[in-house]
Write a protein that holds these residues in place. Structure first.
Motif, PDB file in Angstrom:
ATOM      1  N   PRO A 276       0.832  -1.212   0.000  1.00 29.08           N
ATOM      2  CA  PRO A 276       0.000   0.000   0.000  1.00 29.08           C
ATOM      3  C   PRO A 276       0.865   1.260   0.000  1.00 29.08           C
ATOM      4  O   PRO A 276       1.850   1.357   0.747  1.00 29.08           O
ATOM      5  CB  PRO A 276      -0.803  -0.116   1.315  1.00 29.08           C
ATOM      6  CG  PRO A 276      -0.755  -1.558   1.667  1.00 29.08           C
ATOM      7  CD  PRO A 276       0.554  -2.063   1.173  1.00 29.08           C
ATOM      8  N   HIS A 277       0.520   2.208  -0.858  1.00 32.39           N
ATOM      9  CA  HIS A 277       1.227   3.487  -0.874  1.00 32.39           C
ATOM     10  C   HIS A 277       0.238   4.560  -1.327  1.00 32.39           C
ATOM     11  O   HIS A 277      -0.786   4.266  -1.944  1.00 32.39           O
ATOM     12  CB  HIS A 277       2.451   3.453  -1.792  1.00 32.39           C
ATOM     13  CG  HIS A 277       2.115   3.207  -3.231  1.00 32.39           C
ATOM     14  ND1 HIS A 277       1.880   1.936  -3.722  1.00 32.39           N
ATOM     15  CD2 HIS A 277       1.956   4.067  -4.282  1.00 32.39           C
ATOM     16  CE1 HIS A 277       1.607   2.013  -5.010  1.00 32.39           C
ATOM     17  NE2 HIS A 277       1.646   3.294  -5.373  1.00 32.39           N
ATOM     18  N   THR A 278       0.551   5.784  -1.017  1.00 30.33           N
ATOM     19  CA  THR A 278      -0.301   6.919  -1.354  1.00 30.33           C
ATOM     20  C   THR A 278       0.466   7.867  -2.254  1.00 30.33           C
ATOM     21  O   THR A 278       1.615   8.225  -1.975  1.00 30.33           O
ATOM     22  CB  THR A 278      -0.747   7.667  -0.077  1.00 30.33           C
ATOM     23  OG1 THR A 278      -1.435   6.742   0.780  1.00 30.33           O
ATOM     24  CG2 THR A 278      -1.667   8.824  -0.431  1.00 30.33           C
ATOM     25  N   GLN A 279      -0.145   8.270  -3.377  1.00 33.73           N
ATOM     26  CA  GLN A 279       0.477   9.185  -4.332  1.00 33.73           C
ATOM     27  C   GLN A 279      -0.404  10.419  -4.483  1.00 33.73           C
ATOM     28  O   GLN A 279      -1.603  10.319  -4.751  1.00 33.73           O
ATOM     29  CB  GLN A 279       0.661   8.496  -5.689  1.00 33.73           C
ATOM     30  CG  GLN A 279       1.323   9.403  -6.724  1.00 33.73           C
ATOM     31  CD  GLN A 279       1.517   8.681  -8.054  1.00 33.73           C
ATOM     32  OE1 GLN A 279       1.162   7.508  -8.179  1.00 33.73           O
ATOM     33  NE2 GLN A 279       2.078   9.379  -9.026  1.00 33.73           N
ATOM     34  N   LEU A 280       0.170  11.581  -4.259  1.00 33.21           N
ATOM     35  CA  LEU A 280      -0.550  12.847  -4.385  1.00 33.21           C
ATOM     36  C   LEU A 280      -0.341  13.402  -5.788  1.00 33.21           C
ATOM     37  O   LEU A 280       0.794  13.501  -6.274  1.00 33.21           O
ATOM     38  CB  LEU A 280      -0.038  13.848  -3.342  1.00 33.21           C
ATOM     39  CG  LEU A 280      -0.246  13.463  -1.874  1.00 33.21           C
ATOM     40  CD1 LEU A 280       0.363  14.521  -0.953  1.00 33.21           C
ATOM     41  CD2 LEU A 280      -1.722  13.293  -1.574  1.00 33.21           C
ATOM     42  N   THR A 281      -1.413  13.794  -6.465  1.00 31.70           N
ATOM     43  CA  THR A 281      -1.341  14.383  -7.806  1.00 31.70           C
ATOM     44  C   THR A 281      -2.053  15.737  -7.802  1.00 31.70           C
ATOM     45  O   THR A 281      -2.898  16.011  -6.943  1.00 31.70           O
ATOM     46  CB  THR A 281      -1.996  13.462  -8.843  1.00 31.70           C
ATOM     47  OG1 THR A 281      -3.364  13.256  -8.482  1.00 31.70           O
ATOM     48  CG2 THR A 281      -1.296  12.106  -8.885  1.00 31.70           C
ATOM     49  N   GLY A 282      -1.695  16.581  -8.770  1.00 28.40           N
ATOM     50  CA  GLY A 282      -2.323  17.899  -8.858  1.00 28.40           C
ATOM     51  C   GLY A 282      -1.282  19.006  -8.711  1.00 28.40           C
ATOM     52  O   GLY A 282      -0.065  18.754  -8.728  1.00 28.40           O
ATOM     53  N   GLY A 283      -1.723  20.211  -8.581  1.00 30.60           N
ATOM     54  CA  GLY A 283      -0.810  21.339  -8.462  1.00 30.60           C
ATOM     55  C   GLY A 283      -1.346  22.375  -7.497  1.00 30.60           C
ATOM     56  O   GLY A 283      -2.497  22.321  -7.050  1.00 30.60           O
ATOM     57  N   ILE A 284      -0.510  23.352  -7.174  1.00 31.64           N
ATOM     58  CA  ILE A 284      -0.865  24.424  -6.254  1.00 31.64           C
ATOM     59  C   ILE A 284      -0.671  25.755  -6.969  1.00 31.64           C
ATOM     60  O   ILE A 284       0.401  26.007  -7.562  1.00 31.64           O
ATOM     61  CB  ILE A 284      -0.001  24.359  -4.981  1.00 31.64           C
ATOM     62  CG1 ILE A 284      -0.190  23.007  -4.263  1.00 31.64           C
ATOM     63  CG2 ILE A 284      -0.322  25.509  -4.041  1.00 31.64           C
ATOM     64  CD1 ILE A 284       0.700  22.833  -3.056  1.00 31.64           C
ATOM     65  N   GLU A 285      -1.656  26.575  -6.946  1.00 36.91           N
ATOM     66  CA  GLU A 285      -1.594  27.891  -7.585  1.00 36.91           C
ATOM     67  C   GLU A 285      -0.805  28.851  -6.690  1.00 36.91           C
ATOM     68  O   GLU A 285      -1.161  29.080  -5.532  1.00 36.91           O
ATOM     69  CB  GLU A 285      -3.007  28.429  -7.815  1.00 36.91           C
ATOM     70  CG  GLU A 285      -3.054  29.768  -8.506  1.00 36.91           C
ATOM     71  CD  GLU A 285      -2.529  29.668  -9.919  1.00 36.91           C
ATOM     72  OE1 GLU A 285      -1.788  30.571 -10.338  1.00 36.91           O
ATOM     73  OE2 GLU A 285      -2.849  28.659 -10.599  1.00 36.91           O
ATOM     74  N   VAL A 286       0.278  29.425  -7.229  1.00 39.23           N
ATOM     75  CA  VAL A 286       1.143  30.317  -6.444  1.00 39.23           C
ATOM     76  C   VAL A 286       1.333  31.676  -7.117  1.00 39.23           C
ATOM     77  O   VAL A 286       2.172  32.456  -6.668  1.00 39.23           O
ATOM     78  CB  VAL A 286       2.524  29.664  -6.205  1.00 39.23           C
ATOM     79  CG1 VAL A 286       2.389  28.406  -5.378  1.00 39.23           C
ATOM     80  CG2 VAL A 286       3.206  29.326  -7.533  1.00 39.23           C
ATOM     81  N   ASP A 287       0.548  31.993  -8.176  1.00 40.66           N
ATOM     82  CA  ASP A 287       0.740  33.268  -8.878  1.00 40.66           C
ATOM     83  C   ASP A 287       0.469  34.445  -7.951  1.00 40.66           C
ATOM     84  O   ASP A 287       1.202  35.439  -7.919  1.00 40.66           O
ATOM     85  CB  ASP A 287      -0.180  33.339 -10.105  1.00 40.66           C
ATOM     86  CG  ASP A 287       0.244  32.331 -11.179  1.00 40.66           C
ATOM     87  OD1 ASP A 287       1.413  31.882 -11.108  1.00 40.66           O
ATOM     88  OD2 ASP A 287      -0.587  31.988 -12.039  1.00 40.66           O
TER      89      ASP A 287
END
Length: 300
Positions: A276-287
């Protein structure tokens, strides 16, 4: 008026009994009691107890029953020796009084020690029903250990961490316990997890082949494999295999060796065994954060 006493009219006062009466009433009964007690006690210890042990051993009773019989025979020999010696010495009335007194004491002790008597009765039923024997390893509640001794009141277990646990017989008789070594074969289970993209039939062949190679895993009954679960990260293959003459050391060793062999074989044949493992996907808006930082820098 005077009177004279003649020697013939004086009655001697006997404070100490005559020698013949003393011997007849005290010495002879005491010697008879002592000789009778020693004779019966020696006969019981030298003849009766060994005969009972030999009969139990000939009939194949386990050491726990033989140990219990030895304890009971010791009590029986003492009671017989005391009773016969008192009877020979002519103290029958004393025996009757002792019986009445003993009954009253037994009644009082029975009310005061109900748990103790309950454990005693439970010990008798354990030895009669034989749910386990000396040398077996059992599980009761959260206690697991090998049976070292079965007494009338308690059973002593030696844990696999080399600790001694004393369990009241009432707990063993009144609660569910597991005896994995009660029979000549023991089935073990283990779930191997393979990847969703792997060939299930190929993985089964690998597991069965490794089980067949192990000398301590039985061919009859044979090893069986079933798809038991579809987990988040793996497909579970529940493997069931049998070992003969089980004890804890054997089954732990055998299971460990099989798991290691299957793992190494799967690695060699590119069969994935995911974890079992957890993978985080996506992005963070920093503009916005960058714009604020730029404004602050220009103000400085």
């Amino acid at each position: 008026m005077s009177s004279s006493l003649t020697p013939e009219s004086v009655v001697p006062l006997q404070v100490i009994p005559e020698q013949g009466v003393l011997v007849q009433e005290f010495v002879i009964p005491a010697v008879t009691f002592l000789v009778g007690f020693i004779a019966v006690f020696l006969v019981g210890k030298v003849v009766l107890t060994p005969v009972v042990k030999r009969v139990l051993a000939t009939r194949g009773h386990d050491p726990s029953v033989q140990s219990l019989a030895d304890s009971l025979m010791s009590v029986v020999v003492w009671v017989l020796a005391l009773t016969i010696a008192l009877t020979l010495a002519g103290f029958g009335g004393f025996i009757a009084a002792l019986g009445v007194f003993g009954g009253a004491v037994a009644l009082a002790v029975g009310f005061a020690a109900q748990d103790l008597l309950g454990n005693f009765v439970a010990g008798i039923f354990i030895l009669k029903d034989r749910p386990f024997e000396v040398g077996d390893w059992i599980e009761v509640g959260d206690i697991t250990g090998r049976v070292q001794d079965i007494d009338l009141r308690v059973t002593r277990l030696k844990t696999f961490d080399n600790e001694l646990i004393t369990v009241p017989n009432g707990d063993l008789a009144n609660n569910a316990l597991k005896n994995p070594v009660a029979f000549d074969k023991l089935r073990q289970k283990f779930v191997f997890g393979i990847g969703y993209d792997d060939d299930i039939d190929h993985a089964k062949e690998v597991i069965l082949d490794e089980a067949a190679k192990h000398p301590d895993i039985l061919d009859d009954p044979g090893t069986s494999i079933r798809v038991s679960e579809l987990a988040d990260s793996y497909v579970g293959l529940q493997t069931r295999f049998w070992i003969a003459n089980p004890n804890r050391a054997d089954f732990v060793k055998t299971r460990s060796e099989l798991v290691q062999a299957v793992k190494e074989r799967c690695d060699a044949e590119a069969i994935d065994m995911p974890y079992p493992h957890t993978q985080l996907t996506g992005g963070i808006e920093v503009d916005g954060l960058k714009a604020d930082q730029a404004t602050t820098t220009s103000d400085d």
